[in-house]
Design a protein around this motif. Structure first.
Motif, PDB file in Angstrom:
ATOM      1  N   CYS A   1       0.798  -1.231   0.000  1.00 66.64           N
ATOM      2  CA  CYS A   1       0.000   0.000   0.000  1.00 66.64           C
ATOM      3  C   CYS A   1       0.827   1.275   0.000  1.00 66.64           C
ATOM      4  CB  CYS A   1      -0.943   0.010   1.205  1.00 66.64           C
ATOM      5  SG  CYS A   1      -2.120  -1.361   1.242  1.00 66.64           S
ATOM      6  N   PHE A   2       2.013   1.275   0.597  1.00 67.84           N
ATOM      7  CA  PHE A   2       2.711   2.536   0.837  1.00 67.84           C
ATOM      8  C   PHE A   2       4.096   2.635   0.199  1.00 67.84           C
ATOM      9  CE2 PHE A   2      -0.109   1.870   4.512  1.00 67.84           C
ATOM     10  CZ  PHE A   2      -0.881   3.016   4.420  1.00 67.84           C
ATOM     11  N   TYR A   3       4.651   1.544  -0.274  1.00 66.11           N
ATOM     12  CA  TYR A   3       6.013   1.606  -0.837  1.00 66.11           C
ATOM     13  C   TYR A   3       5.923   1.866  -2.329  1.00 66.11           C
ATOM     14  CZ  TYR A   3      10.875   0.385  -1.820  1.00 66.11           C
ATOM     15  OH  TYR A   3      12.174   0.421  -2.233  1.00 66.11           O
ATOM     16  N   ARG A   4       6.425   3.014  -2.786  1.00 63.95           N
ATOM     17  CA  ARG A   4       6.334   3.415  -4.185  1.00 63.95           C
ATOM     18  C   ARG A   4       7.693   3.876  -4.709  1.00 63.95           C
ATOM     19  NH1 ARG A   4       2.166   1.357  -3.384  1.00 63.95           N
ATOM     20  NH2 ARG A   4       0.035   2.076  -3.810  1.00 63.95           N
ATOM     21  N   VAL A   5       8.706   3.054  -4.594  1.00 64.52           N
ATOM     22  CA  VAL A   5      10.058   3.417  -5.006  1.00 64.52           C
ATOM     23  C   VAL A   5      10.522   2.456  -6.073  1.00 64.52           C
ATOM     24  CG1 VAL A   5      12.466   3.615  -4.280  1.00 64.52           C
ATOM     25  CG2 VAL A   5      10.651   4.481  -2.808  1.00 64.52           C
ATOM     26  N   ARG A   6      11.041   3.020  -7.157  1.00 68.70           N
ATOM     27  CA  ARG A   6      11.656   2.213  -8.203  1.00 68.70           C
ATOM     28  C   ARG A   6      13.171   2.362  -8.128  1.00 68.70           C
ATOM     29  NH1 ARG A   6       8.230   0.411 -12.176  1.00 68.70           N
ATOM     30  NH2 ARG A   6       6.100   1.219 -12.090  1.00 68.70           N
ATOM     31  N   PRO A   7      13.924   1.322  -8.519  1.00 67.29           N
ATOM     32  CA  PRO A   7      15.386   1.424  -8.482  1.00 67.29           C
ATOM     33  C   PRO A   7      15.890   2.597  -9.316  1.00 67.29           C
ATOM     34  CG  PRO A   7      14.713  -0.844  -8.837  1.00 67.29           C
ATOM     35  CD  PRO A   7      13.477  -0.006  -8.952  1.00 67.29           C
ATOM     36  N   VAL A   8      16.794   3.368  -8.717  1.00 70.02           N
ATOM     37  CA  VAL A   8      17.415   4.491  -9.417  1.00 70.02           C
ATOM     38  C   VAL A   8      18.741   4.007  -9.971  1.00 70.02           C
ATOM     39  CG1 VAL A   8      18.338   6.820  -9.186  1.00 70.02           C
ATOM     40  CG2 VAL A   8      16.305   6.148  -7.914  1.00 70.02           C
ATOM     41  N   ASP A   9      18.857   4.013 -11.285  1.00 65.73           N
ATOM     42  CA  ASP A   9      20.048   3.486 -11.944  1.00 65.73           C
ATOM     43  C   ASP A   9      20.513   4.494 -12.971  1.00 65.73           C
ATOM     44  OD1 ASP A   9      22.075   2.066 -13.058  1.00 65.73           O
ATOM     45  OD2 ASP A   9      20.919   0.223 -13.337  1.00 65.73           O
ATOM     46  N   ASN A  10      21.732   4.958 -12.810  1.00 59.47           N
ATOM     47  CA  ASN A  10      22.273   5.913 -13.770  1.00 59.47           C
ATOM     48  C   ASN A  10      22.383   5.319 -15.160  1.00 59.47           C
ATOM     49  OD1 ASN A  10      22.525   7.788 -11.748  1.00 59.47           O
ATOM     50  ND2 ASN A  10      24.667   7.284 -11.311  1.00 59.47           N
ATOM     51  N   ALA A  11      22.503   3.984 -15.220  1.00 54.47           N
ATOM     52  CA  ALA A  11      22.645   3.351 -16.533  1.00 54.47           C
ATOM     53  C   ALA A  11      21.374   3.501 -17.347  1.00 54.47           C
ATOM     54  CB  ALA A  11      22.984   1.868 -16.371  1.00 54.47           C
ATOM     55  N   ARG A  12      20.209   3.568 -16.664  1.00 53.19           N
ATOM     56  CA  ARG A  12      18.957   3.720 -17.387  1.00 53.19           C
ATOM     57  C   ARG A  12      18.827   5.101 -18.013  1.00 53.19           C
ATOM     58  NH1 ARG A  12      14.567   0.771 -13.369  1.00 53.19           N
ATOM     59  NH2 ARG A  12      15.587  -1.270 -13.357  1.00 53.19           N
ATOM     60  N   GLU A  13      19.614   6.051 -17.523  1.00 55.19           N
ATOM     61  CA  GLU A  13      19.559   7.399 -18.055  1.00 55.19           C
ATOM     62  C   GLU A  13      20.604   7.628 -19.140  1.00 55.19           C
ATOM     63  OE1 GLU A  13      20.010   9.926 -14.734  1.00 55.19           O
ATOM     64  OE2 GLU A  13      18.261   9.144 -13.656  1.00 55.19           O
ATOM     65  N   GLU A  14      21.316   6.547 -19.531  1.00 51.96           N
ATOM     66  CA  GLU A  14      22.407   6.711 -20.481  1.00 51.96           C
ATOM     67  C   GLU A  14      21.962   7.238 -21.842  1.00 51.96           C
ATOM     68  OE1 GLU A  14      24.739   3.241 -20.827  1.00 51.96           O
ATOM     69  OE2 GLU A  14      25.643   3.439 -18.845  1.00 51.96           O
ATOM     70  N   PRO A  15      20.807   6.800 -22.431  1.00 55.51           N
ATOM     71  CA  PRO A  15      20.435   7.351 -23.732  1.00 55.51           C
ATOM     72  C   PRO A  15      20.279   8.864 -23.700  1.00 55.51           C
ATOM     73  CG  PRO A  15      19.185   5.363 -23.288  1.00 55.51           C
ATOM     74  CD  PRO A  15      19.907   5.695 -22.037  1.00 55.51           C
ATOM     75  N   ASN A  16      19.557   9.394 -22.715  1.00 59.73           N
ATOM     76  CA  ASN A  16      19.406  10.836 -22.627  1.00 59.73           C
ATOM     77  C   ASN A  16      20.732  11.503 -22.314  1.00 59.73           C
ATOM     78  OD1 ASN A  16      16.678  10.581 -23.087  1.00 59.73           O
ATOM     79  ND2 ASN A  16      16.167  10.446 -20.893  1.00 59.73           N
ATOM     80  N   THR A  17      21.512  10.874 -21.431  1.00 56.24           N
ATOM     81  CA  THR A  17      22.798  11.455 -21.076  1.00 56.24           C
ATOM     82  C   THR A  17      23.720  11.493 -22.268  1.00 56.24           C
ATOM     83  OG1 THR A  17      22.529  10.573 -18.851  1.00 56.24           O
ATOM     84  CG2 THR A  17      24.753  11.229 -19.503  1.00 56.24           C
ATOM     85  N   GLN A  18      23.714  10.415 -23.072  1.00 51.38           N
ATOM     86  CA  GLN A  18      24.573  10.383 -24.245  1.00 51.38           C
ATOM     87  C   GLN A  18      24.171  11.468 -25.238  1.00 51.38           C
ATOM     88  OE1 GLN A  18      24.637   6.602 -26.116  1.00 51.38           O
ATOM     89  NE2 GLN A  18      26.150   7.167 -27.653  1.00 51.38           N
ATOM     90  N   SER A  19      22.867  11.653 -25.442  1.00 50.26           N
ATOM     91  CA  SER A  19      22.414  12.690 -26.363  1.00 50.26           C
ATOM     92  C   SER A  19      22.826  14.065 -25.868  1.00 50.26           C
ATOM     93  CB  SER A  19      20.894  12.606 -26.514  1.00 50.26           C
ATOM     94  OG  SER A  19      20.426  13.651 -27.347  1.00 50.26           O
ATOM     95  N   ALA A  20      22.660  14.305 -24.574  1.00 51.56           N
ATOM     96  CA  ALA A  20      23.047  15.600 -24.032  1.00 51.56           C
ATOM     97  C   ALA A  20      24.547  15.806 -24.121  1.00 51.56           C
ATOM     98  CB  ALA A  20      22.591  15.711 -22.571  1.00 51.56           C
ATOM     99  N   ASN A  21      25.314  14.749 -23.878  1.00 51.35           N
ATOM    100  CA  ASN A  21      26.766  14.896 -23.944  1.00 51.35           C
ATOM    101  C   ASN A  21      27.232  15.188 -25.372  1.00 51.35           C
ATOM    102  OD1 ASN A  21      27.202  14.531 -21.232  1.00 51.35           O
ATOM    103  ND2 ASN A  21      27.416  12.301 -21.407  1.00 51.35           N
ATOM    104  N   GLU A  22      26.586  14.545 -26.355  1.00 54.71           N
ATOM    105  CA  GLU A  22      26.964  14.832 -27.739  1.00 54.71           C
ATOM    106  C   GLU A  22      26.725  16.305 -28.068  1.00 54.71           C
ATOM    107  OE1 GLU A  22      24.742  12.153 -30.083  1.00 54.71           O
ATOM    108  OE2 GLU A  22      25.972  10.381 -29.607  1.00 54.71           O
ATOM    109  N   THR A  23      25.597  16.851 -27.624  1.00 50.37           N
ATOM    110  CA  THR A  23      25.323  18.269 -27.849  1.00 50.37           C
ATOM    111  C   THR A  23      26.341  19.138 -27.125  1.00 50.37           C
ATOM    112  OG1 THR A  23      22.978  17.770 -28.037  1.00 50.37           O
ATOM    113  CG2 THR A  23      23.578  20.074 -27.634  1.00 50.37           C
TER     114      THR A  23
END
Length: 552
Positions: free
Chosen positions: A500-522
């Protein structure tokens, strides 16, 4: 037009020269200037290498091998320390119960204090490694002294004071080891998969060394232990009695020395093998009042509160089962000679299930694994209410299935807690990992103290006599209730809190790699424009001079 173009490029330079705007190597950070000429663009290879950094199997294995001291020494003490105090130290059961409960209560007090001190620690060896090495050196010696009788303490009061002091100091040093070690989980890697792998390795090593340590301790003292029945220690001769008593004391010393050596070895492995790769964000000039305010933020952080309440009730249920399983086996099922094999069955199954639970965490999620693990134990606890004496098949079936839940109870808290810490870090900019882990340890030991106190009170009310072989029927019925309705209610509340009360998903920097890679290229593209402007500035003849009005 040319003026507007140059101003636009200058604004781009100011925007992307900030540390959070572009991935550059800052060799001039000491000057504090965002547009310092010493800023250099990071190469794509450096960016890719930084994004894909992961823990090696060697680092994961070394981290896991540093984990056994708490569980190994704790289980050995839980199985044998009371027997030692009663049979070798010859303390009264009242003194033994006070020593056992005082150790749990003292642990609950010292955990937040050690967490606060750890938060203020910052050395050239890191935040956690000095604590691990120092506490392993002292803690291994104190564990040995717990089993080393002192000739000066001959009276009941003297022996009680000595063993109480040794036990409290040992509990403090174990806390000084365990809190920094578990806090290092968050500092190992920014990747959730790495932290989960390290946690699984730690739990597997803890269970494995718990089995090895308990078996080795029992094997050493088993052949030298004086066989007694109903508290009758009389033998055919006084000399023979004294000789056997001396051999029994020496066997406890030898067994404790083996465990202490393993304890010290784990500490050295942890000091050499743990590498803190994630910075613990903390302002060294932060005041004590500010620290208390940050602790208040941790305590009131809703995902953490939900997780801690769930694990508090889960610990209450599991600790109640563990505290009474031996007595239930002996006085309810009348198969006391199978007690040690039942313990080993639980631990072996739990050890084998840890890799499976880790795999399920990756496949179906930690929340679902927690729910499944709790639901498995419900039929087992219901079976304990129906079991008749000397039903060996059902006994080993229940202990085997209970091992699955024990593996979940040991793995999930340390696997889910780093995710909560990362969510807290995203919102507040500070991990406070020592506070998180110390408060979790406080709740766990608080639950253990409550379960121990409630169990002892229930047995006292049922007229339990520690000096008698045969216990009244009221003790059997009390043990049946302690193994059934109480734990079921606690585990059910724990499962409902998670649902009922636990609403946390794993935070993984690897999952943000596509956006991070696009931003880094820019960002890299803009940084190249900045470098080109620095090498070939635009013609200043096209720009108005500083003394010329723009409208002239």
């Amino acid at each position: 037009m040319e003026l507007q173009s140059v101003q636009s490029l200058n604004s781009d330079m100011e925007l992307y020269s900030k540390p959070n705007g572009v991935a550059m190597t800052n060799r001039g950070a000491a000057t504090g200037s965002a547009a310092d000429a010493s800023w250099e663009p990071a190469t794509p290879q450096q960016e890719q290498r930084e994004q894909k950094r992961q823990l090696s199997l060697c680092r994961i294995a070394l981290f896991g091998l540093a984990g056994p001291p708490l569980q190994m020494t704790g289980n050995v003490a839980a199985f044998y320390f009371s027997i030692y105090l009663l049979e070798v130290a010859r303390l009264s059961p009242a003194y033994v119960s006070i020593i056992s409960f005082s150790g749990r209560a003292w642990d609950a007090v010292t955990d937040p204090l050690i967490g606060l001190l750890l938060s203020c620690t910052n050395t050239r060896f890191g935040k956690t490694r000095p604590w691990i090495l120092g506490s392993s050196l002292c803690g291994s010696c104190l564990f040995l002294f717990m089993w080393w009788p002192v000739a000066a303490a001959e009276t009941q009061a003297g022996k009680f004071a000595y063993y109480l002091l040794m036990h409290l100091v040992y509990c403090t040093l174990v806390t000084c080891y365990h809190i920094p070690y578990t806090s290092a989980t968050v500092l190992l890697s920014p990747h959730s998969a790495d932290r989960d792998a390290a946690t699984a390795a730690r739990i597997a090593c803890e269970l494995l060394f718990t089995i090895v340590g308990s078996a080795a301790f029992g094997a050493v003292i088993g052949s030298k232990r004086i066989a007694t029945e109903c508290g009758n220690f009389s033998t055919n001769g006084t000399a023979d009695m004294l000789l056997r008593a001396s051999e029994e004391r020496d066997s406890y010393k030898l067994a404790a020395g083996i465990i202490s050596l393993i304890y010290l070895s784990c500490g050295i492995v942890g000091f050499l093998g743990i590498k803190e790769r994630v910075a613990s964000v903390r302002d060294s000039s932060e005041s004590f009042a500010s620290t208390l305010r940050r602790i208040g933020e941790v305590i009131t952080f809703k995902p953490y509160v939900a997780l801690m309440m769930a694990f508090l009730f889960m610990s209450l249920g599991i600790q109640t089962i563990q505290a009474n399983l031996g007595l239930f086996t002996t006085h309810r099922l009348k198969i006391g000679w199978h007690m040690t094999f039942g313990f080993m069955c639980v631990l072996v199954v739990a050890t084998l299930c840890v890799p499976l639970m880790h795999l399920l965490n990756q496949r179906i999620g930690k929340k679902k694994v927690f729910i499944i693990g709790v639901m498995i134990v419900f039929p087992c606890l219901l079976l304990t209410q129906l079991m008749e004496p000397k039903t060996l098949f059902l006994y080993y079936l229940v202990t085997s299935l209970s091992g699955v839940t024990i593996s979940v109870a040991m793995l999930q808290p340390w696997s889910m807690l780093p995710d909560v810490i990362e969510v807290f870090y995203k919102r507040h900019g500070d991990r406070m990992e020592a506070t998180f882990y110390s408060l979790y340890a406080f709740f766990t030991k608080f639950a253990a103290g409550i379960s121990l106190a409630v169990s002892q009170l229930a047995l006292w009310l049922s007229n339990y006599d520690s000096n008698a072989c045969e216990q009244p029927e009221s003790v059997s019925n009390t043990l049946r209730l302690l193994m059934g309705p109480g734990p079921i209610a606690c585990l059910l509340v724990s499962m409902l809190i998670i649902i009922c009360f636990y609403r946390v998903r794993p935070v993984d920097n690897a999952r943000e790699e596509p956006n991070t890679q696009s931003a880094n290229e820019t960002n890299i593209h803009v940084s190249r424009r900045v470098s080109e402007l620095q090498r070939h500035p635009p013609c200043r003849a096209l720009l108005p001079s500083a003394d010329t009005e723009l409208g002239s």
